[in-house]
Design a protein around this motif. Structure first.
Motif, mmCIF file in Angstrom:
data_model
loop_
_atom_site.group_PDB
_atom_site.id
_atom_site.type_symbol
_atom_site.label_atom_id
_atom_site.label_comp_id
_atom_site.label_asym_id
_atom_site.label_seq_id
_atom_site.Cartn_x
_atom_site.Cartn_y
_atom_site.Cartn_z
ATOM 1 N N GLU A 191 -5.660 -13.530 0.975
ATOM 2 C CA GLU A 191 -7.141 -13.100 1.268
ATOM 3 C C GLU A 191 -7.134 -12.015 2.266
ATOM 4 O O GLU A 191 -8.082 -11.025 2.093
ATOM 5 C CB GLU A 191 -7.895 -14.114 1.662
ATOM 6 C CG GLU A 191 -9.492 -14.046 2.133
ATOM 7 C CD GLU A 191 -10.045 -15.291 2.692
ATOM 8 O OE1 GLU A 191 -11.289 -15.544 2.331
ATOM 9 O OE2 GLU A 191 -9.481 -16.127 3.275
ATOM 10 N N THR A 192 -6.299 -11.839 3.267
ATOM 11 C CA THR A 192 -6.222 -10.705 4.377
ATOM 12 C C THR A 192 -5.739 -9.651 3.653
ATOM 13 O O THR A 192 -6.364 -8.273 3.833
ATOM 14 C CB THR A 192 -5.315 -11.108 5.438
ATOM 15 O OG1 THR A 192 -5.977 -12.302 5.951
ATOM 16 C CG2 THR A 192 -5.181 -9.976 6.318
ATOM 17 N N ILE A 193 -4.755 -9.413 2.796
ATOM 18 C CA ILE A 193 -4.276 -8.399 2.061
ATOM 19 C C ILE A 193 -5.182 -7.702 1.388
ATOM 20 O O ILE A 193 -5.651 -6.479 1.371
ATOM 21 C CB ILE A 193 -2.863 -8.528 1.349
ATOM 22 C CG1 ILE A 193 -1.773 -9.153 2.383
ATOM 23 C CG2 ILE A 193 -2.455 -7.636 0.571
ATOM 24 C CD1 ILE A 193 -0.581 -9.666 1.428
ATOM 25 N N LEU A 194 -6.088 -8.629 0.419
ATOM 26 C CA LEU A 194 -6.818 -7.974 -0.401
ATOM 27 C C LEU A 194 -8.156 -7.715 0.246
ATOM 28 O O LEU A 194 -8.685 -6.537 -0.151
ATOM 29 C CB LEU A 194 -7.359 -9.092 -1.636
ATOM 30 C CG LEU A 194 -6.095 -9.384 -2.598
ATOM 31 C CD1 LEU A 194 -6.745 -10.302 -3.753
ATOM 32 C CD2 LEU A 194 -5.380 -8.205 -2.942
ATOM 33 N N GLY A 195 -8.404 -8.386 1.282
ATOM 34 C CA GLY A 195 -9.698 -7.941 1.912
ATOM 35 C C GLY A 195 -9.499 -6.670 2.621
ATOM 36 O O GLY A 195 -10.621 -6.043 2.697
ATOM 37 N N MET A 196 -8.173 -6.155 2.958
ATOM 38 C CA MET A 196 -8.209 -4.830 3.727
ATOM 39 C C MET A 196 -8.454 -3.934 2.620
ATOM 40 O O MET A 196 -8.766 -2.626 2.989
ATOM 41 C CB MET A 196 -6.692 -4.860 4.096
ATOM 42 C CG MET A 196 -6.423 -5.684 5.104
ATOM 43 S SD MET A 196 -5.008 -5.166 6.074
ATOM 44 C CE MET A 196 -3.823 -5.358 4.536
ATOM 45 N N HIS A 197 -8.363 -3.932 1.360
ATOM 46 C CA HIS A 197 -8.533 -2.812 0.449
ATOM 47 C C HIS A 197 -9.686 -3.236 -0.485
ATOM 48 O O HIS A 197 -10.026 -2.176 -1.531
ATOM 49 C CB HIS A 197 -7.293 -3.052 -0.508
ATOM 50 C CG HIS A 197 -5.978 -2.750 0.359
ATOM 51 N ND1 HIS A 197 -5.691 -1.633 0.830
ATOM 52 C CD2 HIS A 197 -4.965 -3.594 0.553
ATOM 53 C CE1 HIS A 197 -4.575 -1.485 1.408
ATOM 54 N NE2 HIS A 197 -4.076 -2.886 1.419
ATOM 55 N N SER A 198 -10.593 -4.172 -0.210
ATOM 56 C CA SER A 198 -11.660 -4.279 -1.206
ATOM 57 C C SER A 198 -12.751 -3.263 -0.953
ATOM 58 O O SER A 198 -13.163 -2.645 0.285
ATOM 59 C CB SER A 198 -12.525 -5.671 -0.531
ATOM 60 O OG SER A 198 -11.700 -6.567 -0.871
ATOM 61 N N VAL A 199 -13.127 -2.608 -1.915
ATOM 62 C CA VAL A 199 -14.176 -1.550 -2.175
ATOM 63 C C VAL A 199 -15.362 -2.132 -2.667
ATOM 64 O O VAL A 199 -16.565 -1.449 -2.701
ATOM 65 C CB VAL A 199 -13.805 -0.500 -2.748
ATOM 66 C CG1 VAL A 199 -12.480 0.281 -2.283
ATOM 67 C CG2 VAL A 199 -13.587 -0.706 -4.283
ATOM 68 N N ASN A 200 -15.593 -3.260 -3.142
ATOM 69 C CA ASN A 200 -16.829 -3.985 -3.591
ATOM 70 C C ASN A 200 -17.624 -4.740 -2.841
ATOM 71 O O ASN A 200 -18.175 -5.778 -3.134
ATOM 72 C CB ASN A 200 -16.404 -4.638 -4.960
ATOM 73 C CG ASN A 200 -15.683 -5.664 -4.942
ATOM 74 O OD1 ASN A 200 -14.963 -5.730 -3.652
ATOM 75 N ND2 ASN A 200 -15.634 -6.593 -6.043
ATOM 76 N N LEU A 201 -17.780 -4.357 -1.600
ATOM 77 C CA LEU A 201 -18.443 -5.328 -0.475
ATOM 78 C C LEU A 201 -19.705 -5.036 -0.531
ATOM 79 O O LEU A 201 -20.342 -3.901 -0.495
ATOM 80 C CB LEU A 201 -17.854 -5.033 0.795
ATOM 81 C CG LEU A 201 -16.272 -5.178 1.108
ATOM 82 C CD1 LEU A 201 -15.799 -4.843 2.348
ATOM 83 C CD2 LEU A 201 -15.792 -6.630 0.784
ATOM 84 N N ILE A 202 -20.569 -6.135 -0.926
ATOM 85 C CA ILE A 202 -22.086 -5.772 -0.805
ATOM 86 C C ILE A 202 -22.697 -6.899 0.449
ATOM 87 O O ILE A 202 -22.239 -8.084 0.423
ATOM 88 C CB ILE A 202 -22.669 -6.381 -2.151
ATOM 89 C CG1 ILE A 202 -21.996 -5.533 -3.265
ATOM 90 C CG2 ILE A 202 -24.170 -6.182 -2.318
ATOM 91 C CD1 ILE A 202 -22.520 -6.047 -4.704
#
Length: 109
Positions: free
Chosen positions: A85-96
Protein backbone atom coordinates in the motif's frame (compact mmCIF):
# COMPACT_ATOMS: atom_id res chain seq x y z
CA UNK A 1 13.83 -4.97 -12.37
CA UNK A 2 10.90 -3.73 -14.46
CA UNK A 3 7.48 -5.34 -14.12
CA UNK A 4 7.44 -6.03 -17.87
CA UNK A 5 10.63 -8.10 -17.46
CA UNK A 6 9.33 -10.35 -14.67
CA UNK A 7 8.83 -13.93 -15.82
CA UNK A 8 6.68 -16.78 -14.55
CA UNK A 9 9.87 -18.38 -13.26
CA UNK A 10 10.75 -15.20 -11.31
CA UNK A 11 7.37 -15.22 -9.59
CA UNK A 12 7.59 -18.97 -8.90
CA UNK A 13 11.04 -18.49 -7.37
CA UNK A 14 9.73 -15.62 -5.20
CA UNK A 15 6.94 -17.94 -4.07
CA UNK A 16 9.57 -20.65 -3.41
CA UNK A 17 7.88 -23.11 -5.74
CA UNK A 18 9.70 -25.89 -7.56
CA UNK A 19 9.06 -26.31 -11.28
CA UNK A 20 6.76 -29.28 -10.69
CA UNK A 21 4.76 -27.53 -7.92
CA UNK A 22 2.85 -24.93 -9.91
CA UNK A 23 0.63 -24.46 -12.91
CA UNK A 24 2.12 -21.90 -15.32
CA UNK A 25 -1.36 -20.81 -16.42
CA UNK A 26 -2.32 -20.04 -12.83
CA UNK A 27 0.89 -18.05 -12.17
CA UNK A 28 0.42 -16.12 -15.42
CA UNK A 29 -3.17 -15.28 -14.45
CA UNK A 30 -1.96 -14.06 -11.05
CA UNK A 31 0.73 -11.94 -12.72
CA UNK A 32 -1.81 -10.31 -15.06
CA UNK A 33 -4.21 -9.68 -12.20
CA UNK A 34 -1.43 -8.15 -10.09
CA UNK A 35 -0.34 -5.85 -12.92
CA UNK A 36 -3.89 -4.68 -13.56
CA UNK A 37 -4.47 -4.18 -9.84
CA UNK A 38 -1.42 -1.90 -9.67
CA UNK A 39 -2.56 0.00 -12.78
CA UNK A 40 -6.02 0.48 -11.27
CA UNK A 41 -4.67 1.44 -7.85
CA UNK A 42 -2.17 4.00 -9.12
CA UNK A 43 -3.82 5.30 -12.27
CA UNK A 44 -0.54 4.80 -14.15
CA UNK A 45 -0.31 3.10 -17.54
CA UNK A 46 1.38 -0.28 -17.99
CA UNK A 47 4.33 1.50 -19.60
CA UNK A 48 4.66 3.92 -16.66
CA UNK A 49 4.94 1.03 -14.20
CA UNK A 50 8.39 0.28 -15.58
CA UNK A 51 9.56 3.77 -14.55
CA UNK A 52 9.39 2.82 -10.86
CA UNK A 53 11.84 0.17 -9.63
CA UNK A 54 10.01 -0.18 -6.31
CA UNK A 55 6.96 -1.61 -8.10
CA UNK A 56 8.94 -4.86 -8.43
CA UNK A 57 8.50 -5.65 -4.74
CA UNK A 58 4.88 -4.44 -4.71
CA UNK A 59 4.17 -6.70 -7.69
CA UNK A 60 5.82 -9.70 -6.02
CA UNK A 61 4.02 -9.06 -2.71
CA UNK A 62 0.73 -8.91 -4.54
CA UNK A 63 1.46 -12.08 -6.52
CA UNK A 64 2.38 -13.88 -3.29
CA UNK A 65 -0.77 -12.65 -1.57
CA UNK A 66 -2.95 -13.72 -4.49
CA UNK A 67 -1.26 -17.12 -4.63
CA UNK A 68 -1.40 -17.72 -0.87
CA UNK A 69 -5.03 -16.60 -0.57
CA UNK A 70 -6.38 -17.96 -3.85
CA UNK A 71 -8.93 -20.12 -2.07
CA UNK A 72 -9.95 -17.82 0.76
CA UNK A 73 -13.21 -15.87 0.65
CA UNK A 74 -12.51 -12.15 0.38
CA UNK A 75 -14.54 -11.38 3.51
CA UNK A 76 -11.98 -13.22 5.64
CA UNK A 77 -8.93 -11.48 4.15
CA UNK A 78 -7.00 -9.30 6.60
CA UNK A 79 -6.60 -6.33 4.24
CA UNK A 80 -3.93 -4.78 2.07
CA UNK A 81 -0.28 -5.39 2.91
CA UNK A 82 1.14 -2.13 4.30
CA UNK A 83 4.41 -2.28 2.32
CA UNK A 84 2.43 -2.80 -0.87
CA UNK A 85 0.00 0.00 0.00
CA UNK A 86 2.82 2.43 0.82
CA UNK A 87 4.78 1.75 -2.37
CA UNK A 88 1.74 2.13 -4.61
CA UNK A 89 0.41 5.09 -2.67
CA UNK A 90 3.62 7.04 -3.32
CA UNK A 91 3.00 6.83 -7.06
CA UNK A 92 -0.78 7.11 -7.27
CA UNK A 93 -2.01 9.75 -9.69
CA UNK A 94 -5.72 8.99 -9.55
CA UNK A 95 -6.42 10.51 -6.15
CA UNK A 96 -9.83 12.10 -5.93
CA UNK A 97 -10.77 14.24 -2.94
CA UNK A 98 -13.94 13.50 -1.09
CA UNK A 99 -16.91 15.83 -0.79
CA UNK A 100 -17.13 17.77 2.47
CA UNK A 101 -20.27 19.20 4.03
CA UNK A 102 -19.21 22.67 2.84
CA UNK A 103 -19.20 21.40 -0.76
CA UNK A 104 -22.78 20.07 -0.62
CA UNK A 105 -25.56 22.16 -2.18
CA UNK A 106 -27.52 24.32 0.22
CA UNK A 107 -24.67 24.70 2.73
CA UNK A 108 -23.60 28.21 3.60
CA UNK A 109 -20.01 28.88 4.54
Amino acid sequence: MKISEITIEDVAAYLRLNADEYDKTEILAIMEAAKHYIIGYTGLSAEQLDDHADFYIAFMILCADMYDNRQLPTTEHAGINKVFETILGMHSVNLIGGVTDADKPGRAE
